[in-house]
Scaffold this motif. Structure first.
Motif, PDB file in Angstrom:
ATOM      1  N   ARG A 116       0.820  -1.190   0.000  1.00  0.00           N
ATOM      2  CA  ARG A 116       0.000   0.000   0.000  1.00  0.00           C
ATOM      3  C   ARG A 116       0.869   1.260   0.000  1.00  0.00           C
ATOM      4  O   ARG A 116       1.852   1.354   0.746  1.00  0.00           O
ATOM      5  CB  ARG A 116      -0.932   0.042   1.226  1.00  0.00           C
ATOM      6  CG  ARG A 116      -2.209  -0.757   1.037  1.00  0.00           C
ATOM      7  CD  ARG A 116      -1.986  -2.241   1.180  1.00  0.00           C
ATOM      8  NE  ARG A 116      -1.556  -2.599   2.528  1.00  0.00           N
ATOM      9  CZ  ARG A 116      -0.841  -3.694   2.813  1.00  0.00           C
ATOM     10  NH1 ARG A 116      -0.449  -4.521   1.841  1.00  0.00           N
ATOM     11  NH2 ARG A 116      -0.506  -3.966   4.062  1.00  0.00           N
ATOM     12  N   SER A 123      -3.977   4.717  -1.834  1.00  0.00           N
ATOM     13  CA  SER A 123      -4.986   5.247  -0.919  1.00  0.00           C
ATOM     14  C   SER A 123      -4.629   6.684  -0.599  1.00  0.00           C
ATOM     15  O   SER A 123      -3.475   6.982  -0.275  1.00  0.00           O
ATOM     16  CB  SER A 123      -5.042   4.420   0.372  1.00  0.00           C
ATOM     17  OG  SER A 123      -6.172   4.778   1.143  1.00  0.00           O
ATOM     18  N   TRP A 172      -7.268   0.527  -5.588  1.00  0.00           N
ATOM     19  CA  TRP A 172      -7.197   1.588  -4.591  1.00  0.00           C
ATOM     20  C   TRP A 172      -8.136   1.285  -3.444  1.00  0.00           C
ATOM     21  O   TRP A 172      -9.008   0.426  -3.545  1.00  0.00           O
ATOM     22  CB  TRP A 172      -7.482   2.963  -5.184  1.00  0.00           C
ATOM     23  CG  TRP A 172      -8.791   3.091  -5.922  1.00  0.00           C
ATOM     24  CD1 TRP A 172     -10.037   2.686  -5.519  1.00  0.00           C
ATOM     25  CD2 TRP A 172      -8.980   3.716  -7.211  1.00  0.00           C
ATOM     26  NE1 TRP A 172     -10.979   3.012  -6.450  1.00  0.00           N
ATOM     27  CE2 TRP A 172     -10.368   3.652  -7.500  1.00  0.00           C
ATOM     28  CE3 TRP A 172      -8.135   4.341  -8.121  1.00  0.00           C
ATOM     29  CZ2 TRP A 172     -10.912   4.173  -8.679  1.00  0.00           C
ATOM     30  CZ3 TRP A 172      -8.687   4.854  -9.286  1.00  0.00           C
ATOM     31  CH2 TRP A 172     -10.041   4.767  -9.561  1.00  0.00           C
ATOM     32  N   ILE A 173      -7.929   2.002  -2.349  1.00  0.00           N
ATOM     33  CA  ILE A 173      -8.788   1.883  -1.175  1.00  0.00           C
ATOM     34  C   ILE A 173      -9.384   3.252  -0.911  1.00  0.00           C
ATOM     35  O   ILE A 173      -8.664   4.221  -0.639  1.00  0.00           O
ATOM     36  CB  ILE A 173      -8.007   1.392   0.065  1.00  0.00           C
ATOM     37  CG1 ILE A 173      -7.372   0.023  -0.218  1.00  0.00           C
ATOM     38  CG2 ILE A 173      -8.934   1.305   1.277  1.00  0.00           C
ATOM     39  CD1 ILE A 173      -6.432  -0.451   0.888  1.00  0.00           C
ATOM     40  N   PRO A 189     -12.803   0.900   4.891  1.00  0.00           N
ATOM     41  CA  PRO A 189     -11.839   0.908   3.781  1.00  0.00           C
ATOM     42  C   PRO A 189     -12.375   0.079   2.614  1.00  0.00           C
ATOM     43  O   PRO A 189     -12.368  -1.144   2.634  1.00  0.00           O
ATOM     44  CB  PRO A 189     -10.580   0.282   4.394  1.00  0.00           C
ATOM     45  CG  PRO A 189     -11.040  -0.439   5.625  1.00  0.00           C
ATOM     46  CD  PRO A 189     -12.436  -0.050   5.947  1.00  0.00           C
TER      47      PRO A 189
END
Length: 663
Positions: free
Chosen positions: A137, A163, A276-277, A289
């Motif tokens: 991430r 993110s 993506w988050i 999330p």
């Protein structure tokens, strides 16, 4: 007042002929088919429809020979055996301008496709040096600047997961989000400018980094200091001192990250591999999330941007957003269809209320989108947008746009259709919207989006037409979340959407769908007003109340509980110089009674200094209702997830409320 359903705009034969949706309908062997016929096919034969989207746009990747769709909600799987990469599809176009950036202080930058690819390759190489790989991430604390787009594409190219949060978010709000996903790298700015003021975020970044022990590196972008020196961020290094006080991991500048070039390669990943988050607002609990996959986003944004915004090569797309709102993810999707996204960092109303319209004019924007409140503010300010000869469409989202907002756009831009869209972060797109084939009627959303099996359900779970019901999706969409992060058994995901109607997605909005497929959104169903057994949406209230020039914002709350009717409370924020007089109170009550019904007349009205909103601008109806029913303010809403947490104190139930005289 403008009557709902008033016809404002109709497409000409030429507009219909050149629409990208028309060409698609012809390409699938359905020439002359009406939209409703194509929509029904898209939701009844989803395997055929989504395969046609892959083929029509020539998605880069391997489609594989697995089933297009298997399983049912919430466990549906799309395109088993396929592999692709979002960044590879976004960067496949060449020649000319790829991205335009404009800042509040007047800075402007154009980036060509070749330059964008080179920058992505450099940042990709830098992330590799920091140990970032597939599944890792990368968290970003960035405004809407080119570096955010470059870093995202570099992250996606590796199969790593992006993110982002906007630097106007508080430290606790960001930590609540990023700590859940354990990022390996944090990319952050030293500060930003907004509404003519500079905001130093160095200490905030240090606090965020200190709370993320998973970090191997923090990358500083000297955005604020570089601007003060008249330099682009890549030519300035972060100042020593506070900006380097990170307790763990390597600390480098943006120039250090992009110092060495490398090959621009793309890790092709399975269809549902995390891209993506995104996060729910987090106002009433830990932000959810929400994980979206490469394939679902690519197909959905290709479809939506091309057929519902009518965007393609040669178009310029501008939607006012920050990196903390899903509309940023939607905006940069313009690259997928070959259009040019305009990134803007700054206030919508500085130095004047017409700022966004002026940017749309100066950049030759062909599709311009904003939140509904900006259109209503433009109406109240008496703006007269000019220089928009290239504009072919205006979009509105975030909250229901009243008929008066539709009518104002039509009056000022009579040849430009205004399309209201409604969807959510949950799917990173719209469920309902417009096309260039549909007439535009005041207050009405013309259609359900292709591939979105939207229905209105009554309390018994029956589909209704011409009546207000719960907005549901009866069949899966590819851009539905592939999961929530740290939700291994999927319980939190199921509870969020499938707890009321098993196997059917309940979105949480009130919607009315008419016979022709058009619809009206009435606000959140969890903030329903129930007066005398009649359910009412809050958007109807706001349309009437906020039409008054003395009122800039409002909030309506029903304190009733199951089996017991409560009080209807109306809070208003007054315009400068206005007073909450008996005359205004009587006028409000009379307007609500005459234009809606006697049930809409509030029991109490009170002026407050502000209406509580999330960081993305949504009114906090549910938390305020909880406060009025006795929940302590500090438990009802997370202040770090709010744009103006200080106003919550004005909604404590012990505060005296004004009893309106019956007009």
């Amino acid at each position: 007042m403008v009557a709902e359903g008033t016809l404002l705009w109709e497409p000409t034969e030429e507009i219909v002929k050149r629409a990208k949706l028309t060409r698609y309908v012809e390409s699938i062997g359905k020439p002359g088919a009406g939209y409703e016929e194509v929509w029904r096919w898209s939701v009844e034969r989803p395997e055929e429809f989504w395969t046609s989207i892959w083929d029509h746009f020539q998605v880069v990747g391997e489609r594989g020979d697995g089933p297009v769709l298997s399983g049912t909600m919430p466990d549906a799987e799309w395109f088993a055996g396929s592999s692709l990469n979002y960044a590879e599809n976004a960067l496949r176009h060449s020649g000319g301008t790829a991205v335009v950036f404009v800042s509040e202080d007047g800075a402007r930058q154009e980036i060509t496709h070749d330059e964008l690819r080179e920058e992505v390759a450099r940042v990709r190489a830098g992330l590799v040096r920091l140990g970032v790989g597939r599944g890792d991430r990368v968290a970003a604390y960035l405004p809407n600047i080119p570096q955010a787009l470059v870093a995202f594409l570099a992250t996606a190219s590796l199969g790593a997961i992006w993110s982002a949060g906007s630097p106007d978010f508080g430290v606790a709000s960001i930590v609540d989000r990023f700590r859940q996903i354990e990022p390996k790298v944090l990319i952050a700015v030293d500060g930003y400018r907004y509404n003519g003021k500079a905001y130093d975020r160095s200490e905030a970044v240090n606090e965020i980094a200190a709370a993320l022990p998973s970090l191997r590196a923090t990358v500083w972008i000297p955005y604020l200091s570089a601007a003060a020196e008249g330099l682009p961020p890549q030519q300035a290094e972060p100042a020593p001192g506070p900006a380097r006080a990170v307790p763990h991991g390597e600390v480098i500048g943006w120039e250090g990250l992009r110092a060495e070039s490398g090959p621009l390669e793309f890790e092709r990943v399975p269809f549902g591999h995390p891209l993506w988050i995104l996060y729910s607002s987090g106002t009433t609990g830990l932000p959810k999330p929400i994980v979206h996959g490469h394939g679902g986003v690519v197909l959905e944004h290709l479809k939506s941007l091309s057929f519902h915004q009518d965007l393609g090569e040669g178009d310029v797309f501008f939607w006012y957003t920050t990196t903390g709102w899903m509309m940023w993810n939607y905006l940069i999707g313009a690259l997928l269809v070959g259009a040019v996204p305009v990134l803007y960092d700054g206030s919508a109303t500085h130095p004047s209320p017409a700022t966004l319209w002026r940017i749309a004019a100066s950049e030759g924007v062909t599709y311009f989108g904003v939140g509904a409140p900006y259109i209503m503010a433009s109406l109240k300010a008496g703006l007269r947008p000019e220089g928009l000869e290239r504009l072919r469409g205006v979009g509105s989202t975030g909250s229901p746009l009243p008929p008066e907002g539709f009518a104002w756009v039509h009056e000022e831009l009579p040849d430009v259709p205004i399309g209201s869209f409604s969807g959510g972060t949950d799917v990173c797109t719209g469920f309902v919207g417009a096309t260039m084939l549909h007439p535009i009627r005041a207050g009405v959303i013309p259609c359900r989006s292709l591939g979105a099996a939207v229905e209105a359900y009554d309390p018994e779970g029956r589909s209704v037409t011409g009546e207000v019901g719960e907005l549901v999706l009866t069949r899966p969409m590819p851009s539905m979340p592939v999961m929530f992060w740290n939700d291994p058994d999927g319980e939190r995901y199921r509870d969020s959407y499938f707890d009321v109607y098993p196997g059917v997605w309940r979105h949480g909005d009130w919607i009315r769908i008419d016979e022709d497929g058009s619809c009206v959104i009435y606000g959140r169903s969890d903030s329903t007003l129930n007066r005398g057994g009649v359910r009412m949406g809050t958007s109807e209230f706001y349309r009437v109340v906020e039409r008054f020039e003395q009122i800039t914002d409002s909030l309506v709350i029903d304190t009733g509980v199951l089996g017991q009717e409560g009080r209807l409370l109306l809070y208003v924020t007054l315009a400068e110089g206005a007073e909450m007089s008996d005359e205004l109170t009587r006028a409000l009550c009379a307007a609500l009674r005459d234009e809606l019904s006697p049930r809409h007349v509030p029991n109490e009205i009170r002026a407050v200094p502000g209406i509580p909103r999330t960081l993305s601008g949504k009114k906090l109806e549910v938390p305020v209702r909880k406060i009025l029913l006795g929940t302590p303010v500090e438990q009802a809403a997370n202040p770090d997830a709010m744009a103006n947490p200080e106003v919550l104190e004005h909604f404590r139930p012990s505060d005296p409320l004004r009893e309106p005289e019956q007009a």
